[in-house]
Scaffold this motif. Sequence first.
Motif, PDB file in Angstrom:
ATOM      1  N   UNK A 179       0.842  -1.208   0.000  1.00 49.68           N
ATOM      2  CA  UNK A 179       0.000   0.000   0.000  1.00 49.68           C
ATOM      3  C   UNK A 179       0.875   1.255   0.000  1.00 49.68           C
ATOM      4  N   UNK A 180       1.979   1.191   0.730  1.00 49.73           N
ATOM      5  CA  UNK A 180       2.863   2.357   0.792  1.00 49.73           C
ATOM      6  C   UNK A 180       3.542   2.575  -0.568  1.00 49.73           C
ATOM      7  N   UNK A 181       3.917   1.483  -1.236  1.00 50.98           N
ATOM      8  CA  UNK A 181       4.488   1.609  -2.597  1.00 50.98           C
ATOM      9  C   UNK A 181       3.474   2.303  -3.505  1.00 50.98           C
ATOM     10  N   UNK A 182       2.219   1.880  -3.391  1.00 52.57           N
ATOM     11  CA  UNK A 182       1.166   2.483  -4.221  1.00 52.57           C
ATOM     12  C   UNK A 182       0.959   3.954  -3.867  1.00 52.57           C
ATOM     13  N   UNK A 183       0.997   4.273  -2.573  1.00 53.53           N
ATOM     14  CA  UNK A 183       0.831   5.685  -2.167  1.00 53.53           C
ATOM     15  C   UNK A 183       1.902   6.551  -2.823  1.00 53.53           C
ATOM     16  N   UNK A 184       3.150   6.087  -2.741  1.00 52.57           N
ATOM     17  CA  UNK A 184       4.273   6.877  -3.279  1.00 52.57           C
ATOM     18  C   UNK A 184       4.142   6.981  -4.794  1.00 52.57           C
ATOM     19  N   UNK A 185       3.746   5.874  -5.421  1.00 56.37           N
ATOM     20  CA  UNK A 185       3.564   5.908  -6.876  1.00 56.37           C
ATOM     21  C   UNK A 185       2.486   6.940  -7.250  1.00 56.37           C
ATOM     22  N   UNK A 186       1.392   6.923  -6.503  1.00 54.88           N
ATOM     23  CA  UNK A 186       0.290   7.853  -6.809  1.00 54.88           C
ATOM     24  C   UNK A 186       0.743   9.301  -6.656  1.00 54.88           C
ATOM     25  N   UNK A 187       1.487   9.584  -5.583  1.00 49.36           N
ATOM     26  CA  UNK A 187       1.912  10.974  -5.353  1.00 49.36           C
ATOM     27  C   UNK A 187       2.868  11.424  -6.459  1.00 49.36           C
TER      28      UNK A 187
END
Length: 272
Positions: A179-187
């Motif tokens: 989820x954190x990987x996805x958060x960073x990707x989204x930002x």
Amino acid sequence: MEIIKRIIYPQHNISLKNLQKQFEGKWVVITGASRGIGYELAKTLILAKANLFLIARSEDALKSLYFEAKNAGCDAIYESVDLRDRDALDQLCKELKQLPSVDYLFVNAGKSIHRKLFDSIDRLHDFDRTMDTNYRSLVALSLTLQPCLKTSKGKIIYTSSISTLFPSAPGWSAYHASKEAANVWCKTADAEYSTFGVRVKVAYMPLVHTAMSDVNVTYKNMPAYSAKEAADILLYLAINRRHCYMPWWARVSSPIATLVSPLVRFVYRHFC
Ligand SMILES: NC(=O)c1ccc[n+]([C@@H]2O[C@H](COP(=O)([O-])OP(=O)(O)OC[C@H]3O[C@@H](n4cnc5c(N)ncnc54)[C@H](OP(=O)(O)O)[C@@H]3O)[C@@H](O)[C@H]2O)c1
């Protein structure tokens, strides 16, 4: 009790008129549409007369949503796909490229897993599967749809977890890392895409009563959003100007939790 629930879990209802204004005739892609939050999201968007591309593994649930959408006068497509299967995901991406346009991509399918690392010695696949479902599918679908989204000045909305805003807890390494990987990707993607009018938004979702969370008896008995209320949050985030959603108390408690993280780590080390 109900008042406390409403303070901790404020609702974000949007009138049907407003939903129709935003979504009628728009193409919306939803992953994880077969149950839980994604299912309620699809049901609400059918009322709003959106056109839906529905993705999950459970074909029967998708088929029934498909017929519901068609009966309501919406256009609809469904694809039963395991997002961890890379060949199947490639094929899905090819199909998505055939869509006439895409205005919204809700990346909502998710896999949760709680297992401590000493119980994971022969379970590297847990990390691969969680990463493929929660992170890699987001990247694959976003890259595929970026030309369409650029044309429509569309939006990507990712269903993340509020737990990623707090100090890491034992047992959650696979889920939180994905989820954190996805958060960073989204930002990062938002920083790049916003130049072209495309927005990428993250919903840091608190506890929601669904099949995913209710397997845990403690969570099952805690106050939480319903799947419909969580779907309303995704829609609220999609149509407003915010780049992320988190409940008001997370804005206050997340920095405090970071400040006291040595104490939190002490508690985890000795009591968890
Ligand atoms: N519930 C909570 O408390 C909570 C809190 C924070 C964030 N979230 C996030 O919210 C999102 C939705 O979860 P939920 O609570 O609605 O859970 P859910 O009821 O278990 O639904 C998960 C959805 O994802 C789909 N899915 C799972 N693995 C898949 C795969 N390999 N390929 C394709 N589809 C897959 C499932 O469909 P099939 O099984 O049919 O494939 C289902 O439609 C997840 O990303 C979750 O991490 C939930």
